[in-house]
Design a protein around this motif. Structure first.
Motif, PDB file in Angstrom:
ATOM      1  N   GLU A  22      77.663 138.007  92.670  1.00 52.89           N
ATOM      2  CA  GLU A  22      78.512 139.165  92.859  1.00 52.89           C
ATOM      3  C   GLU A  22      79.998 138.969  92.450  1.00 52.89           C
ATOM      4  OE1 GLU A  22      76.262 143.019  94.234  1.00 52.89           O
ATOM      5  OE2 GLU A  22      76.133 141.382  96.057  1.00 52.89           O
ATOM      6  N   CYS A  23      80.301 137.804  92.517  1.00 53.92           N
ATOM      7  CA  CYS A  23      82.046 137.751  92.460  1.00 53.92           C
ATOM      8  C   CYS A  23      82.312 136.467  91.799  1.00 53.92           C
ATOM      9  CB  CYS A  23      82.534 137.157  94.008  1.00 53.92           C
ATOM     10  SG  CYS A  23      84.208 137.327  93.947  1.00 53.92           S
ATOM     11  N   GLY A  24      83.311 136.722  90.697  1.00 50.60           N
ATOM     12  CA  GLY A  24      83.911 135.594  90.105  1.00 50.60           C
ATOM     13  C   GLY A  24      83.153 135.135  88.762  1.00 50.60           C
ATOM     14  N   VAL A  25      83.989 134.749  87.799  1.00 48.68           N
ATOM     15  CA  VAL A  25      83.410 133.973  86.519  1.00 48.68           C
ATOM     16  C   VAL A  25      84.221 132.903  86.164  1.00 48.68           C
ATOM     17  CG1 VAL A  25      82.152 135.899  85.245  1.00 48.68           C
ATOM     18  CG2 VAL A  25      84.810 135.477  85.025  1.00 48.68           C
ATOM     19  N   GLU A  26      83.468 131.969  85.770  1.00 53.26           N
ATOM     20  CA  GLU A  26      84.233 130.807  85.062  1.00 53.26           C
ATOM     21  C   GLU A  26      84.187 130.868  83.448  1.00 53.26           C
ATOM     22  OE1 GLU A  26      83.843 126.930  86.984  1.00 53.26           O
ATOM     23  OE2 GLU A  26      84.491 125.844  85.265  1.00 53.26           O
ATOM     24  N   ILE A  27      85.417 130.839  82.929  1.00 54.83           N
ATOM     25  CA  ILE A  27      85.432 131.186  81.577  1.00 54.83           C
ATOM     26  C   ILE A  27      85.953 130.084  80.867  1.00 54.83           C
ATOM     27  CG2 ILE A  27      86.508 132.599  79.808  1.00 54.83           C
ATOM     28  CD1 ILE A  27      86.969 134.970  81.526  1.00 54.83           C
ATOM     29  N   SER A  28      84.942 129.546  79.782  1.00 54.78           N
ATOM     30  CA  SER A  28      85.336 128.331  78.869  1.00 54.78           C
ATOM     31  C   SER A  28      85.727 128.620  77.434  1.00 54.78           C
ATOM     32  CB  SER A  28      84.432 127.331  79.476  1.00 54.78           C
ATOM     33  OG  SER A  28      83.216 127.798  78.788  1.00 54.78           O
ATOM     34  N   GLY A  29      86.103 127.758  76.857  1.00 56.54           N
ATOM     35  CA  GLY A  29      86.254 127.953  75.263  1.00 56.54           C
ATOM     36  C   GLY A  29      87.392 128.788  75.087  1.00 56.54           C
ATOM     37  N   VAL A  30      88.512 128.733  75.941  1.00 60.08           N
ATOM     38  CA  VAL A  30      89.792 129.596  75.561  1.00 60.08           C
ATOM     39  C   VAL A  30      90.990 128.740  76.229  1.00 60.08           C
ATOM     40  CG1 VAL A  30      89.665 131.221  77.499  1.00 60.08           C
ATOM     41  CG2 VAL A  30      90.915 131.683  75.644  1.00 60.08           C
ATOM     42  N   ALA A  31      92.116 128.702  75.311  1.00 62.41           N
ATOM     43  CA  ALA A  31      93.488 128.047  75.946  1.00 62.41           C
ATOM     44  C   ALA A  31      94.320 129.211  76.258  1.00 62.41           C
ATOM     45  CB  ALA A  31      93.765 127.291  75.012  1.00 62.41           C
ATOM     46  N   LEU A  32      94.504 129.323  77.527  1.00 61.19           N
ATOM     47  CA  LEU A  32      95.367 130.383  78.011  1.00 61.19           C
ATOM     48  C   LEU A  32      96.589 130.673  77.367  1.00 61.19           C
ATOM     49  CD1 LEU A  32      94.455 130.461  81.937  1.00 61.19           C
ATOM     50  CD2 LEU A  32      93.635 132.057  80.270  1.00 61.19           C
ATOM     51  N   ALA A  33      97.235 129.385  77.009  1.00 57.74           N
ATOM     52  CA  ALA A  33      98.410 129.440  76.706  1.00 57.74           C
ATOM     53  C   ALA A  33      98.592 129.833  75.142  1.00 57.74           C
ATOM     54  CB  ALA A  33      99.094 127.835  76.490  1.00 57.74           C
ATOM     55  N   SER A  34      97.484 129.775  74.424  1.00 57.01           N
ATOM     56  CA  SER A  34      97.499 130.215  73.215  1.00 57.01           C
ATOM     57  C   SER A  34      96.312 131.373  72.769  1.00 57.01           C
ATOM     58  CB  SER A  34      97.585 129.115  71.933  1.00 57.01           C
ATOM     59  OG  SER A  34      96.329 128.511  72.469  1.00 57.01           O
ATOM     60  N   CYS A  35      96.084 131.948  73.816  1.00 55.90           N
ATOM     61  CA  CYS A  35      94.696 133.016  73.303  1.00 55.90           C
ATOM     62  C   CYS A  35      95.353 133.995  72.478  1.00 55.90           C
ATOM     63  CB  CYS A  35      94.150 133.482  74.800  1.00 55.90           C
ATOM     64  SG  CYS A  35      95.176 134.372  75.679  1.00 55.90           S
ATOM     65  N   SER A  36      94.286 134.568  71.882  1.00 55.71           N
ATOM     66  CA  SER A  36      94.449 135.766  70.845  1.00 55.71           C
ATOM     67  C   SER A  36      94.545 137.116  71.705  1.00 55.71           C
ATOM     68  CB  SER A  36      93.589 135.833  69.563  1.00 55.71           C
ATOM     69  OG  SER A  36      92.291 136.502  70.382  1.00 55.71           O
ATOM     70  N   ASP A  37      95.299 137.990  71.182  1.00 56.02           N
ATOM     71  CA  ASP A  37      95.167 139.570  71.893  1.00 56.02           C
ATOM     72  C   ASP A  37      93.743 139.839  72.214  1.00 56.02           C
ATOM     73  OD1 ASP A  37      97.859 139.444  71.577  1.00 56.02           O
ATOM     74  OD2 ASP A  37      97.902 140.842  69.965  1.00 56.02           O
ATOM     75  N   ALA A  38      92.856 139.491  71.192  1.00 56.06           N
ATOM     76  CA  ALA A  38      91.591 140.007  71.248  1.00 56.06           C
ATOM     77  C   ALA A  38      90.780 139.268  72.589  1.00 56.06           C
ATOM     78  CB  ALA A  38      90.601 139.799  70.226  1.00 56.06           C
TER      79      ALA A  38
END
Ligand code: AKG
Ligand code: FE2
Length: 275
Positions: free
Chosen positions: A9-25
């Motif tokens: 019931e707490c927290g997610v690990e998110i993969s497959g995204v580069a925070l520095a260049s993520c899209s608006d979506a």
């Protein structure tokens, strides 16, 4: 983008995204995941100080922390560090950042910059799950109550930190803080009911003395940690965590004595809270 729960019931690990260049979506999906799960963890990020600031501004605004040291080059970045000879750390007990502000910061983007060889994990606990798990009589008892929060006893010139070896690293000893918030708030985006008191900054229930308030606050603090609503992050180089202060408490483990740990934090602006 893939999301993997960190705990029931707490927290997610998110993969497959580069925070520095993520899209608006992607940014919108990240926000929604954090509002819902309380904290999101991203691994192997290339995230410079400039990327950190750009990301914080894209989220919706940066609050400059009044107490922590700032990086030499950027006032937006607070440095959360502990020297090898210091024994007290920042945030080493369950708390919610900035609940002492009238409009509390939404959350933080914390980046690992220098880690001890082991230890120095951070834990979060989900306050929506905490509220849901309260016994009905306790829910009835806190319905409609408000509480007063301040940070003065912690950061003032003779406050809790000043009495420790962390005192030398902090600023803002003469600031005065204080805010009243509902004991149970509704998340501004998800609408979920959240328990919004914490043992670091909540002083009393409005209309009652500190002494009169403590038994009820203590019952809430004890009930707020259910096990299933806690998650724990083991930091690695390149790890970034983003959390929601309304949805969660957090607690920085202080178990790496003799080693240096340095994190960079950008505090994200929030909105007024309501029951
Ligand atoms: O050092 C950490 O892991 C978190 C410290 C903390 O409480 C904060 O940055 O708000
Ligand atoms: Fe904190």
């Amino acid at each position: 983008m893939q999301t993997t729960p960190m705990a029931p019931e707490c927290g997610v690990e998110i993969s497959g995204v580069a925070l520095a260049s993520c899209s608006d979506a992607e940014m919108q999906d990240i926000k929604n995941a954090i509002y819902e799960h309380g904290v999101a963890v991203f691994r192997d990020q290339e995230f410079s100080k400039e990327d950190h600031i750009t990301f914080g501004k894209r989220w919706g605004g940066i609050d400059v922390n009044n107490y922590f040291p700032l990086t030499e080059d950027y006032a937006e970045i607070a440095v959360v560090k502990k020297d090898p000879d210091q024994t007290v750390n920042i945030g080493g007990d369950w708390h919610t950042d900035h609940s002492y502000d009238q409009i509390p910061a939404m959350g933080s983007v914390l980046v690992a910059r220098e880690l001890p060889p082991q230890g120095g994990d951070t834990m979060w606990a989900h306050m929506g799950a905490a509220y849901d798990a309260l016994p009905q009589d306790l829910k009835d008892e806190i319905e409609g109550l408000e509480a007063f929060h301040t940070a003065d006893h912690i950061y003032k010139a003779d406050g809790l930190y000043a009495q420790t070896d962390m005192g030398r690293s902090l600023r803002g000893h003469d600031l005065k803080t204080g805010a009243v918030h509902p004991v149970v708030i509704r998340h501004p985006h998800t609408g979920r009911k959240l328990l919004y008191v914490n043992r670091a900054f909540t002083i009393n229930i409005v209309g009652r003395t500190r002494e009169e308030s403590l038994p009820l606050l203590q019952r809430l603090y004890d009930a707020a940690l259910t096990g299933d609503n806690e998650c724990r992050l083991q930091w690695k180089p390149g790890t970034v965590a983003i959390w929601d202060n309304r949805t969660t408490w957090h607690n920085a483990m202080n178990d790496y004595q003799g080693h240096y740990r340095e994190m960079h934090r950008i505090t994200l602006s929030g909105e007024a809270l309501a029951a």
